[in-house]
Design a protein around this motif. Structure first.
Motif, PDB file in Angstrom:
ATOM      1  N   PHE A  34       0.914  -1.220   0.112  1.00  0.00           N
ATOM      2  CA  PHE A  34       0.021  -0.033  -0.077  1.00  0.00           C
ATOM      3  C   PHE A  34       1.015   1.387   0.046  1.00  0.00           C
ATOM      4  CE2 PHE A  34      -2.038   3.408   2.267  1.00  0.00           C
ATOM      5  CZ  PHE A  34      -3.242   3.434   1.583  1.00  0.00           C
ATOM      6  N   GLY A  35       1.788   1.283   0.806  1.00  0.00           N
ATOM      7  CA  GLY A  35       2.782   2.439   1.002  1.00  0.00           C
ATOM      8  C   GLY A  35       3.458   2.702  -0.336  1.00  0.00           C
ATOM      9  N   GLU A  36       3.844   1.621  -1.053  1.00  0.00           N
ATOM     10  CA  GLU A  36       4.444   1.539  -2.257  1.00  0.00           C
ATOM     11  C   GLU A  36       3.818   2.249  -3.398  1.00  0.00           C
ATOM     12  OE1 GLU A  36       5.994  -2.082  -2.848  1.00  0.00           O
ATOM     13  OE2 GLU A  36       7.435  -2.268  -1.689  1.00  0.00           O
ATOM     14  N   HIS A  37       2.568   1.981  -3.310  1.00  0.00           N
ATOM     15  CA  HIS A  37       1.667   2.418  -4.574  1.00  0.00           C
ATOM     16  C   HIS A  37       0.748   3.443  -4.430  1.00  0.00           C
ATOM     17  CE1 HIS A  37       3.265  -0.876  -7.104  1.00  0.00           C
ATOM     18  NE2 HIS A  37       2.857  -1.632  -5.955  1.00  0.00           N
ATOM     19  N   ALA A  38       0.524   3.972  -2.912  1.00  0.00           N
ATOM     20  CA  ALA A  38      -0.316   4.989  -2.674  1.00  0.00           C
ATOM     21  C   ALA A  38       0.414   6.297  -3.230  1.00  0.00           C
ATOM     22  CB  ALA A  38      -0.801   4.976  -1.120  1.00  0.00           C
ATOM     23  N   PHE A  39      -0.356   7.098  -3.865  1.00  0.00           N
ATOM     24  CA  PHE A  39       0.325   8.282  -4.400  1.00  0.00           C
ATOM     25  C   PHE A  39       0.180   9.616  -3.476  1.00  0.00           C
ATOM     26  CE2 PHE A  39      -0.037  12.286  -6.908  1.00  0.00           C
ATOM     27  CZ  PHE A  39       1.103  12.290  -7.329  1.00  0.00           C
ATOM     28  N   GLY A  40       1.330  10.129  -3.162  1.00  0.00           N
ATOM     29  CA  GLY A  40       1.284  11.179  -2.270  1.00  0.00           C
ATOM     30  C   GLY A  40       0.469  11.314  -0.999  1.00  0.00           C
ATOM     31  N   ALA A  41      -0.256  12.245  -0.464  1.00  0.00           N
ATOM     32  CA  ALA A  41      -0.844  12.268   0.621  1.00  0.00           C
ATOM     33  C   ALA A  41      -2.022  11.179   0.846  1.00  0.00           C
ATOM     34  CB  ALA A  41      -1.764  13.614   0.675  1.00  0.00           C
ATOM     35  N   ALA A  42      -2.312  10.590  -0.281  1.00  0.00           N
ATOM     36  CA  ALA A  42      -3.180   9.215  -0.203  1.00  0.00           C
ATOM     37  C   ALA A  42      -2.766   8.203   0.765  1.00  0.00           C
ATOM     38  CB  ALA A  42      -3.405   8.693  -1.738  1.00  0.00           C
ATOM     39  N   GLY A  43      -1.408   8.154   0.909  1.00  0.00           N
ATOM     40  CA  GLY A  43      -0.748   7.252   1.846  1.00  0.00           C
ATOM     41  C   GLY A  43      -1.170   7.458   3.273  1.00  0.00           C
ATOM     42  N   ASP A  44      -1.677   8.752   3.664  1.00  0.00           N
ATOM     43  CA  ASP A  44      -2.114   9.021   4.719  1.00  0.00           C
ATOM     44  C   ASP A  44      -3.290   8.374   5.193  1.00  0.00           C
ATOM     45  OD1 ASP A  44       0.187  10.524   5.005  1.00  0.00           O
ATOM     46  OD2 ASP A  44      -0.883  12.385   4.483  1.00  0.00           O
ATOM     47  N   CYS A  45      -4.144   7.897   4.375  1.00  0.00           N
ATOM     48  CA  CYS A  45      -5.307   7.099   4.627  1.00  0.00           C
ATOM     49  C   CYS A  45      -5.091   5.932   5.669  1.00  0.00           C
ATOM     50  CB  CYS A  45      -5.680   6.361   3.384  1.00  0.00           C
ATOM     51  SG  CYS A  45      -7.287   5.305   3.659  1.00  0.00           S
ATOM     52  N   ARG A  46      -5.767   5.906   6.856  1.00  0.00           N
ATOM     53  CA  ARG A  46      -5.652   4.918   7.848  1.00  0.00           C
ATOM     54  C   ARG A  46      -6.430   3.950   7.376  1.00  0.00           C
ATOM     55  NH1 ARG A  46      -8.998   6.208  12.427  1.00  0.00           N
ATOM     56  NH2 ARG A  46     -10.084   7.862  11.195  1.00  0.00           N
ATOM     57  N   LEU A  47      -5.545   2.745   7.580  1.00  0.00           N
ATOM     58  CA  LEU A  47      -6.264   1.199   7.410  1.00  0.00           C
ATOM     59  C   LEU A  47      -6.554   0.643   8.978  1.00  0.00           C
ATOM     60  CD1 LEU A  47      -3.348  -0.209   4.985  1.00  0.00           C
ATOM     61  CD2 LEU A  47      -5.537   1.137   4.646  1.00  0.00           C
ATOM     62  N   MET A  48      -7.700   0.330   9.033  1.00  0.00           N
ATOM     63  CA  MET A  48      -8.340   0.114  10.400  1.00  0.00           C
ATOM     64  C   MET A  48      -8.769  -1.285  10.418  1.00  0.00           C
ATOM     65  SD  MET A  48     -10.791   1.815  13.054  1.00  0.00           S
ATOM     66  CE  MET A  48     -12.330   1.207  12.278  1.00  0.00           C
ATOM     67  N   LEU A  49      -8.516  -2.471  11.222  1.00  0.00           N
ATOM     68  CA  LEU A  49      -9.083  -3.642  11.320  1.00  0.00           C
ATOM     69  C   LEU A  49     -10.283  -3.580  12.225  1.00  0.00           C
ATOM     70  CD1 LEU A  49      -8.792  -6.749  10.646  1.00  0.00           C
ATOM     71  CD2 LEU A  49      -7.701  -6.859  12.905  1.00  0.00           C
ATOM     72  N   ARG A  50     -11.321  -4.128  11.763  1.00  0.00           N
ATOM     73  CA  ARG A  50     -12.748  -3.987  12.581  1.00  0.00           C
ATOM     74  C   ARG A  50     -13.187  -5.269  12.198  1.00  0.00           C
ATOM     75  NH1 ARG A  50     -15.901  -0.101  14.410  1.00  0.00           N
ATOM     76  NH2 ARG A  50     -18.178  -0.374  14.671  1.00  0.00           N
ATOM     77  N   SER A  51     -13.338  -6.364  13.408  1.00  0.00           N
ATOM     78  CA  SER A  51     -13.990  -7.681  13.241  1.00  0.00           C
ATOM     79  C   SER A  51     -15.247  -7.491  13.001  1.00  0.00           C
ATOM     80  CB  SER A  51     -13.622  -8.205  14.608  1.00  0.00           C
ATOM     81  OG  SER A  51     -14.299  -9.675  14.629  1.00  0.00           O
ATOM     82  N   HIS A  52     -15.938  -8.483  12.208  1.00  0.00           N
ATOM     83  CA  HIS A  52     -17.265  -8.535  11.752  1.00  0.00           C
ATOM     84  C   HIS A  52     -17.801 -10.166  11.822  1.00  0.00           C
ATOM     85  CE1 HIS A  52     -17.006  -4.468  10.583  1.00  0.00           C
ATOM     86  NE2 HIS A  52     -18.308  -4.507  10.577  1.00  0.00           N
TER      87      HIS A  52
END
Length: 402
Positions: free
Chosen positions: A358-376
């Motif tokens: 994700f970090g390698e391919h996210a462009f610019g500030a898009a890499g600041d998007c939070r990835l959060m685990l949420r059990s369902h």
């Protein structure tokens, strides 16, 4: 013709819909705060909420303002009358359909789960599944009527199915997991239940639940990515859950990012699911370890023990998932991605490689998007189906038109 809900809401204007939506998703909330957030005058808020209070859908009870947070305070210790929805004023049924089971829940007006019922499926034949759906709904309705608690009437039934779903007409156009094409679920089930039926894509239903009753309440934009037997994605952008012009959106699992020699369950080649779904991971490990009877739990155990073949399969899945997430975030720019679904049990096995890709391919500030685990659980998927009914009920959308 669309069926009318057994207990119609007294909402005559868009302002009334907006006010009730704020109370439902952000309550308890004072009138002054609703006015601030909506741009309506306090008089307009009072006018919109009066018939809802009179009909028993909303209540206001004075509490010290210090108990409220943020903009809800109007002076320490000064009494205010925050508005809140009366949960038991209506009931809703939600069902998640899988190839092997039906998972049904009954919720209140706030999508709080009251009853849960799981029933196995012996067949995915549409006629058989519809019959079992009707039986399950009637069983849940019967449990409501026989319970000791005060409950409101059932205003609709939500059905969540994987695949391409025409929500407006209640038709499952294409569900590879179920083997369905052009199945008019709403029409067939509505004949048996005489209730409004909302049919939706399962990941989109989960996204609606997060939008109205979960992480999306305070988020400007977010995505829900589900990882399991399939890989799905629901998007909340610009104030709405994205449905797509043709009813298809967020099909992360069918981005062509995997090797082209791998055939997906959808019949196409190179889809993300051919590498990153739980079935694909298991098949890869079975093949490379020469253990054709291995189950998923055994595959996860091998990976945790450091087996190089098992680790390779999860690393490969993490690489493709991370690349797919970056592509999605680059395109639509959500502030948060919620990773959910039955596949999160093995999340730790591919998390590092996924985040790296994700970090390698996210462009610019898009890499600041939070990835959060949420059990369902599957109960949460069924709750999502109920949430789509609640949304249609409040908005007066088909098939719950006022």
């Amino acid at each position: 013709m669309p069926l009318r809900p057994h207990r119609p809401l007294p909402l005559a204007t868009p302002a009334g819909v907006e006010v009730l939506t704020r109370i439902l998703t952000q309550g308890p909330i004072p009138r002054v705060e609703i006015a601030r957030r909506t741009g309506l005058s306090q008089a307009a808020v009072t006018k919109a909420v009066a018939p809802l209070i009179e009909a028993g859908f909303v209540t206001d009870q004075a509490v010290p303002s210090a108990e409220l947070d943020g903009g809800g305070q109007i002076g320490i210790g000064r009494p205010v009358s925050p508005l809140t929805v009366v949960p038991h004023s209506v009931s809703v049924i939600g069902v998640k359909v899988t190839p092997t089971a039906l998972i049904g829940v009954t919720t209140d007006f706030t999508a709080g789960i009251r009853n849960v019922c799981h029933r196995p499926l012996e067949s995915t034949d549409p006629k058989s599944v519809i019959e079992r759906l009707a039986e399950l709904a009637k069983e849940l309705i019967g449990a409501l009527k026989s319970g000791a608690e005060t409950v409101g009437p059932v205003v609709g039934v939500g059905v969540a199915v994987s695949g391409d779903v025409d929500e407006r007409h209640g038709v499952v156009r294409d569900s590879p997991f179920m083997g369905w094409r052009d199945v008019p679920v709403a029409e067939l089930l509505g004949r048996r239940l005489k209730l409004p039926i909302v049919v939706t894509n399962d990941v989109r239903a989960l996204t609606v639940a997060e939008h109205w009753f979960g992480v999306g309440v305070d988020a400007d934009s977010f995505a829900v990515v589900t990882i399991g037997s399939g890989i799905g994605c629901g998007l909340y952008i610009n104030g709405e859950v994205v449905s797509g012009a043709y009813g298809v959106s967020g099909e992360l699992g069918h981005l062509p990012l995997a090797p082209g020699d791998l055939v997906c369950t959808c019949g196409r080649r190179g889809c993300v699911e051919t590498v990153a779904s739980s079935d694909a991971i298991l098949n890869r490990i079975r093949e490379t370890t020469k253990q054709p009877t291995l189950d998923l739990a055994g595959a996860i155990k091998l990976a945790h023990e450091g087996d190089e073949h098992a680790r390779e399969a999860f690393d490969r899945a993490g690489e493709v998932i991370g690349s797919a997430l970056a592509a999605m975030v680059n395109l639509v720019g959500p502030e948060l991605v919620v990773i959910a679904g039955e596949g999160v049990a093995e999340y730790d096995l591919y998390e590092d490689r996924m985040r790296q890709a994700f970090g390698e391919h996210a462009f610019g500030a898009a890499g600041d998007c939070r990835l959060m685990l949420r059990s369902h659980t599957f109960d949460d998927w069924a709750r999502g189906a109920a949430a789509t009914v609640i949304r249609a009920y409040v908005r007066g959308e088909p098939p719950l038109q006022r």
